[in-house]
Design a protein around this motif. Structure first.
Motif, short mmCIF file in Angstrom:
data_model
loop_
_atom_site.label_atom_id
_atom_site.label_comp_id
_atom_site.label_asym_id
_atom_site.label_seq_id
_atom_site.Cartn_x
_atom_site.Cartn_y
_atom_site.Cartn_z
N SER A 220 48.04 127.93 -51.36
CA SER A 220 49.11 127.08 -51.90
C SER A 220 48.76 126.52 -53.28
CB SER A 220 49.39 125.91 -50.94
OG SER A 220 48.28 125.03 -50.88
N LEU A 221 47.65 126.98 -53.86
CA LEU A 221 47.25 126.47 -55.17
C LEU A 221 48.18 126.97 -56.28
CD1 LEU A 221 43.36 126.87 -55.00
CD2 LEU A 221 44.71 124.80 -54.68
N GLU A 222 48.32 126.14 -57.29
CA GLU A 222 49.13 126.52 -58.45
C GLU A 222 48.36 127.51 -59.32
OE1 GLU A 222 52.23 125.48 -58.71
OE2 GLU A 222 52.06 124.17 -56.97
N GLY A 223 49.07 128.46 -59.89
CA GLY A 223 48.47 129.46 -60.76
C GLY A 223 49.53 130.43 -61.25
N VAL A 224 49.10 131.50 -61.88
CA VAL A 224 50.01 132.54 -62.36
C VAL A 224 50.08 133.61 -61.28
CG1 VAL A 224 50.46 134.26 -64.13
CG2 VAL A 224 49.40 132.07 -64.75
N HIS A 225 51.22 133.72 -60.62
CA HIS A 225 51.36 134.62 -59.48
C HIS A 225 51.89 135.99 -59.91
CE1 HIS A 225 51.26 130.64 -57.48
NE2 HIS A 225 50.58 131.32 -56.57
N TYR A 226 51.54 137.00 -59.14
CA TYR A 226 51.97 138.37 -59.43
C TYR A 226 53.49 138.47 -59.43
CZ TYR A 226 52.47 143.44 -58.94
OH TYR A 226 52.83 144.75 -59.13
N ASP A 227 54.12 137.82 -58.45
CA ASP A 227 55.58 137.84 -58.36
C ASP A 227 56.15 136.84 -59.37
OD1 ASP A 227 58.25 137.69 -57.72
OD2 ASP A 227 57.94 137.47 -55.56
N PRO A 228 56.86 137.30 -60.40
CA PRO A 228 57.36 136.38 -61.44
C PRO A 228 58.41 135.41 -60.92
CG PRO A 228 58.27 138.58 -61.76
CD PRO A 228 57.23 138.71 -60.68
N ALA A 229 59.03 135.74 -59.78
CA ALA A 229 60.03 134.83 -59.21
C ALA A 229 59.38 133.63 -58.53
CB ALA A 229 60.92 135.59 -58.22
N THR A 231 57.16 130.50 -58.75
CA THR A 231 56.68 129.61 -59.81
C THR A 231 55.96 128.38 -59.27
OG1 THR A 231 58.86 128.54 -59.85
CG2 THR A 231 58.46 130.33 -61.43
N THR A 232 55.81 128.26 -57.94
CA THR A 232 55.06 127.15 -57.37
C THR A 232 54.11 127.68 -56.30
OG1 THR A 232 56.50 126.58 -55.49
CG2 THR A 232 57.11 125.71 -57.66
N GLY A 233 53.06 126.91 -56.04
CA GLY A 233 52.09 127.32 -55.04
C GLY A 233 52.66 127.40 -53.64
N ILE A 234 53.55 126.47 -53.29
CA ILE A 234 54.13 126.50 -51.94
C ILE A 234 55.08 127.68 -51.78
CG2 ILE A 234 55.71 125.27 -50.41
CD1 ILE A 234 52.86 124.28 -50.23
N GLN A 235 55.79 128.07 -52.83
CA GLN A 235 56.58 129.30 -52.74
C GLN A 235 55.69 130.49 -52.42
OE1 GLN A 235 58.44 129.22 -56.67
NE2 GLN A 235 60.47 129.01 -55.72
N ALA A 236 54.54 130.57 -53.08
CA ALA A 236 53.60 131.66 -52.83
C ALA A 236 53.07 131.60 -51.41
CB ALA A 236 52.45 131.60 -53.84
N PHE A 237 52.71 130.40 -50.97
CA PHE A 237 52.19 130.23 -49.61
C PHE A 237 53.21 130.68 -48.58
CE2 PHE A 237 51.31 127.60 -45.82
CZ PHE A 237 49.97 127.87 -45.64
N ASN A 238 54.46 130.28 -48.76
CA ASN A 238 55.52 130.70 -47.84
C ASN A 238 55.63 132.22 -47.80
OD1 ASN A 238 57.20 128.66 -46.40
ND2 ASN A 238 57.32 127.73 -48.42
N GLN A 239 55.59 132.84 -48.96
CA GLN A 239 55.71 134.30 -49.00
C GLN A 239 54.56 134.97 -48.24
OE1 GLN A 239 55.38 137.60 -52.44
NE2 GLN A 239 57.05 136.16 -52.80
N GLY A 240 53.34 134.51 -48.50
CA GLY A 240 52.20 135.11 -47.83
C GLY A 240 52.18 134.88 -46.34
#
Length: 533
Positions: A220-229, A231-240
């Motif tokens: 859930s950490l903030e950073g530059v994610h592979y998926d450009p859509a 833009t937040t760590g929690i969005q990435a966490f949800n996806q994973g």
């Protein structure tokens, strides 16, 4: 009242600011505003409202009773196949026949260090557990890489054409993001999905029944994610986590550790306190501090709160072991972490884990509610749980001296009746009403079950009235506050009550009253029954 959504400062682990969202239309977070005379009720309502938006992950196979390999240094990071089999055999011989089971099974779980074993040994271990009436558990950190950056450049991600350096999470300046000795993995990278698919496929092929997912906050950490859509760590966490849950597909119990509370819909339990395994009274107080503030998480957002392993070996005295056991019961899971392969360890485990009355309470898996709350880094001393017309009270002394603690039954949510209190550790009983004093030795806790001294009151149900909109309104009185009941209906009075249809459930309020509203139904005669649960 000022209400805002979104955080712009740094979270404790973040090295870059929180991401933002943009678009033609942006929806704010849903805001919960609770008004209650009791702050505990407000927190429980908050949890319930969340699950109306996103349901919790359902679990129907009972509270896991079991063992975890991280508890003592004998097994941490270097458990062997022979040691694992020895522990499984010890549990089968010394604990299972004496009641340390739930649903006729017990879990035997690997923590970190299981990768010392070969694939054939892991398969053999699972088979051995299953043959002994046990379930097998394993451990993984899906969003954390534990090697060095130079190793990440050359180490291939299984089942993919990527190396670990490809799937790490980076800042905008290209620095890999790390915390607590591990590098964060980007949950949105296709190589991460291929890694998840590979690892879960291994676990399920071996036949593991339980999966502990650790260091999830790295995802859930903030950073530059592979998926450009994203833009937040929690969005990435949800996806994973969505992808991971889909790969598991209901085949394992999922336990989270070092994980954000929200989102909660991907696991059956969440560690409420971390590295509290050795049963010193300081660890018990630390865990009960978390329960004092976060009891509402268990049974609502997650099916169970997890207090960490209960280790009775290597230093704790008997009072501390007793307190740690009651701590586990009051939190929601019972996972032991003792050595279990020497006489002293087995003796302690048998004393603590085979008490039939205490295990019956633990099998409910419901986190106790605090009575007195926490102060600072301390913990509440009195916790309770209602189950129909019986109540359980856990009372703790975290100090190094004996003490007396007075329990006000009204404050603990009990109605104004006379009760018989049973000390579940030794079976002694006493008559109590209004309040009673619990004498505790240093670092000791006690667990009581309170039942009505006389027959429970007989609730009365008034003749239903129509609300004028096609509904019947049923009202009841003379019930026990908090006592749950169900309204049943049948068009055939002679039908066994087990075959009547359940229309609704409710609980008696603080005055012993309740109300049901239900459609009037067809024109044929209907018979209604109030069933106490």
């Amino acid at each position: 009242m000022n209400v805002f959504g979104g955080v712009t400062n740094y979270w404790t682990w973040d090295v870059v600011p929180h991401g933002s969202i943009s678009g033609t239309t942006i929806s704010s977070p849903v805001v919960f505003i609770g008004f209650n005379n009791d702050w505990r009720t407000a927190m429980e309502n908050f949890a319930d409202e969340n699950t109306l938006l996103v349901p919790a992950l359902h679990w129907t196979n009972g509270v896991p009773f079991g063992w975890n390999s991280w508890g003592v240094t004998n097994y941490q990071n270097h458990i062997t196949y022979s040691a694992a089999i020895a522990v499984s055999d010890s549990i089968h011989t010394n604990l299972q026949p004496y009641g340390f089971t739930n649903g006729a099974t017990v879990y035997v779980n690997f923590d970190s260090g299981w990768d010392n074993l070969s694939s054939s040994q892991l398969q053999s271990f699972v088979n051995h557990c299953h043959a002994s009436g046990q379930k097998a558990g394993i451990y993984w950190t899906p969003f954390t890489y534990w090697g060095t950056l130079s190793q990440a450049v050359s180490q291939a991600v299984p089942n993919s054409g990527y190396t670990y350096s490809n799937i790490l999470l980076y800042t905008s300046s290209g620095a890999a993001i790390s915390h607590d000795g591990g590098y964060a993995i980007d949950p949105t990278h296709p190589g991460t999905r291929e890694l998840i698919q590979y690892q879960i496929n291994q676990f399920t092929n071996w036949g593991f029944d339980y999966l502990k997912l650790d260091f999830l906050s790295h995802g859930s950490l903030e950073g530059v994610h592979y998926d450009p859509a994203v833009t937040t760590g929690i969005q990435a966490f949800n996806q994973g986590m969505r992808y991971l849950l889909g790969q598991i597909n209901g085949s394992m119990f999922i336990s989270e550790s070092i994980a954000p509370i929200f989102p909660y819909q991907y696991a059956h339990s969440r560690r409420i306190a971390c590295d509290a395994y050795t049963s010193f009274i300081s660890n018990t107080e630390y865990t009960m501090n978390a329960v004092s503030c976060g009891w509402w998480i268990g049974g609502r957002l997650y099916p169970f709160n997890d207090p960490d392993m209960l280790v009775f070996d290597n230093g704790p005295d008997f009072n501390e072991a007793q307190s740690r056991l009651i701590n586990g019961v009051a939190t929601g899971l019972i996972l032991n972490g003792s050595i279990l392969t020497n006489a002293a360890s087995v003796g302690l485990a048998q004393t603590c884990l085979t008490n039939a009355a205490i295990n019956a309470v633990a099998r409910v898996g419901q986190t106790f509610r605090p009575v007195d709350g926490a102060s600072g880094t301390g913990a509440g001393t009195i916790f309770f749980r209602q189950n129909g017309n019986t109540w359980c009270l856990a009372v703790f002394n975290y100090t190094g001296g004996a003490t007396n603690i007075t329990v006000n039954l009204n404050n603990a949510g009990l109605p104004a009746y006379a009760f018989m209190a049973t000390n579940l550790w030794d079976g002694t009983t006493s008559a109590v009403s209004n309040s009673f004093t619990v004498s505790l030795n240093e670092k000791q806790a006690k667990l009581f079950q309170l039942g009505l001294a006389d027959s429970p009151p007989q609730p009365a149900v008034a003749v239903p009235v129509s609300d004028g909109y096609g509904n019947w309104i049923f009202t009841g009185s003379n019930g026990i506050p908090g006592w749950s009941c169900a309204l049943l209906v049948s068009s055939n009075l002679g039908l066994p009550t087990s075959q009547w249809q359940e229309l609704a459930t409710n609980t008696f309020d603080e005055n012993g009253n309740l109300c049901f509203t239900t459609p009037t139904g067809s024109n044929q005669s209907q018979f209604y029954l109030l069933k106490m649960q």
